[in-house]
Design an enzyme around this catalytic site. Structure first.
Site, PDB file in Angstrom:
ATOM      1  N   LEU A  55       1.322  -1.019   0.393  1.00  0.00           N
ATOM      2  CA  LEU A  55      -0.071  -0.260  -0.158  1.00  0.00           C
ATOM      3  C   LEU A  55       1.070   1.497   0.330  1.00  0.00           C
ATOM      4  CD1 LEU A  55      -2.459  -1.102   2.655  1.00  0.00           C
ATOM      5  CD2 LEU A  55      -2.926  -0.824   0.353  1.00  0.00           C
ATOM      6  N   ASP A  56       0.378   2.452  -0.354  1.00  0.00           N
ATOM      7  CA  ASP A  56       1.566   3.491  -0.583  1.00  0.00           C
ATOM      8  C   ASP A  56       1.536   4.097   0.669  1.00  0.00           C
ATOM      9  OD1 ASP A  56       1.392   3.304  -3.388  1.00  0.00           O
ATOM     10  OD2 ASP A  56      -0.633   5.057  -3.747  1.00  0.00           O
ATOM     11  N   ARG A  57       2.301   4.532   0.737  1.00  0.00           N
ATOM     12  CA  ARG A  57       2.749   5.280   2.326  1.00  0.00           C
ATOM     13  C   ARG A  57       1.392   6.023   2.574  1.00  0.00           C
ATOM     14  NH1 ARG A  57       8.502   8.205   4.557  1.00  0.00           N
ATOM     15  NH2 ARG A  57       8.043   8.542   6.178  1.00  0.00           N
ATOM     16  N   ALA A  58       1.211   7.172   2.011  1.00  0.00           N
ATOM     17  CA  ALA A  58       0.081   8.507   2.426  1.00  0.00           C
ATOM     18  C   ALA A  58      -1.472   6.563   2.307  1.00  0.00           C
ATOM     19  CB  ALA A  58      -0.517   8.589   0.986  1.00  0.00           C
ATOM     20  N   THR A  59      -1.953   5.622   1.960  1.00  0.00           N
ATOM     21  CA  THR A  59      -2.631   5.131   2.125  1.00  0.00           C
ATOM     22  C   THR A  59      -3.455   4.189   3.622  1.00  0.00           C
ATOM     23  OG1 THR A  59      -2.680   4.422  -0.757  1.00  0.00           O
ATOM     24  CG2 THR A  59      -3.749   3.742   0.496  1.00  0.00           C
TER      25      THR A  59
END
Length: 247
Positions: A55-59
């Protein structure tokens, strides 16, 4: 270092409720001294750990980690076969159609090189029009979507909705800075509004379906309340559970 919330744990796999802003593992895209999910997890779980997907860091949301190589291989095959059910929640600018798909090739993490096929489907769950003047418009429109990425390209959901000009709120890389500032100033939301809500896989040892769901954090809950979306999401969630439970 804050302990991670485990949504599921057994001898074959772990499901983690990944918080927004936390990178999964070390890479050239994040600093060497940063905090990492896999480092935290090693303090909580003994033995080998294999991150099955990213998962993306921001997600935020459901993240699978296998506890041995055989489980990692089985889950990897399910992902490659696109038999894993994925459902994300996203808040986007504007009111897209009630249902739709984005079939648009995407390149890799370097944003260069050959683009590969990428497909994202969505369902619109709720809309709102807020009385905040911005630019030419006296009111702003936003939508809550359930999003199902059929492929797993780098930042696929964020880039696909940028492509159709329904940018995700809070997206500082592919979104609209003016609308990101608006939700920070008026609603106190300082994160990307993208959440890996549900994941369904076959258990690597038993073959039985495993359905996982990650709760929404305080920022999400605050925005749902401000936009009056709690009932719409709760109703959709209840319908989805009934569909799963039906013989």
């Amino acid at each position: 270092m804050t302990a991670l919330t485990l949504l599921h744990a057994d001898d074959d796999l772990l499901a983690i409720d990944k918080p927004a802003g936390l990178a999964v593992h070390r890479s050239r895209l994040v600093g060497a001294d940063d905090d990492y999910l896999m480092d935290r997890l090693r303090l909580q779980a003994e033995g080998p750990l294999h991150a099955v997907h990213r998962l993306d860091r921001a997600t935020s949301g459901v993240l699978l980690v296998a506890r041995h190589a055989a489980a990692a291989a089985d889950l990897g095959r399910q992902l490659m076969a696109r038999s894993v059910g994925k459902a994300y929640l996203a808040v986007v600018r504007g009111w897209p159609a009630e249902h739709g798909e984005i079939d648009y090739p995407l390149s890799g993490s370097s944003l260069a090189g050959e683009a590969k096929p990428a497909l994202t489907r969505w369902r619109r769950l709720a809309t709102v029009e807020v009385p905040i003047a911005h630019g030419r418009y006296p009111q702003q429109r936003y939508s809550l979507l359930e999003v199902a990425p059929e492929t797993g390209r780098y930042r696929q959901i964020r880039r696909h909705f940028h492509h159709i000009s329904h940018h995700l709120l809070g997206d500082t890389s592919h979104g609209r800075g003016d609308h990101n500032r608006l939700i920070r100033q008026h609603y106190g939301v300082h994160r990307l509004l993208l959440h890996a809500w549900r994941l369904e896989v076959r258990h690597p040892a038993t073959g039985e379906p495993l359905r996982l769901e990650a709760p929404l954090d305080a920022a999400w809950q605050r925005l749902l309340g401000a936009f009056g979306w709690e009932a719409a999401l709760a109703g959709h969630a209840q319908c989805a559970r009934q569909e799963v439970a039906a013989p």
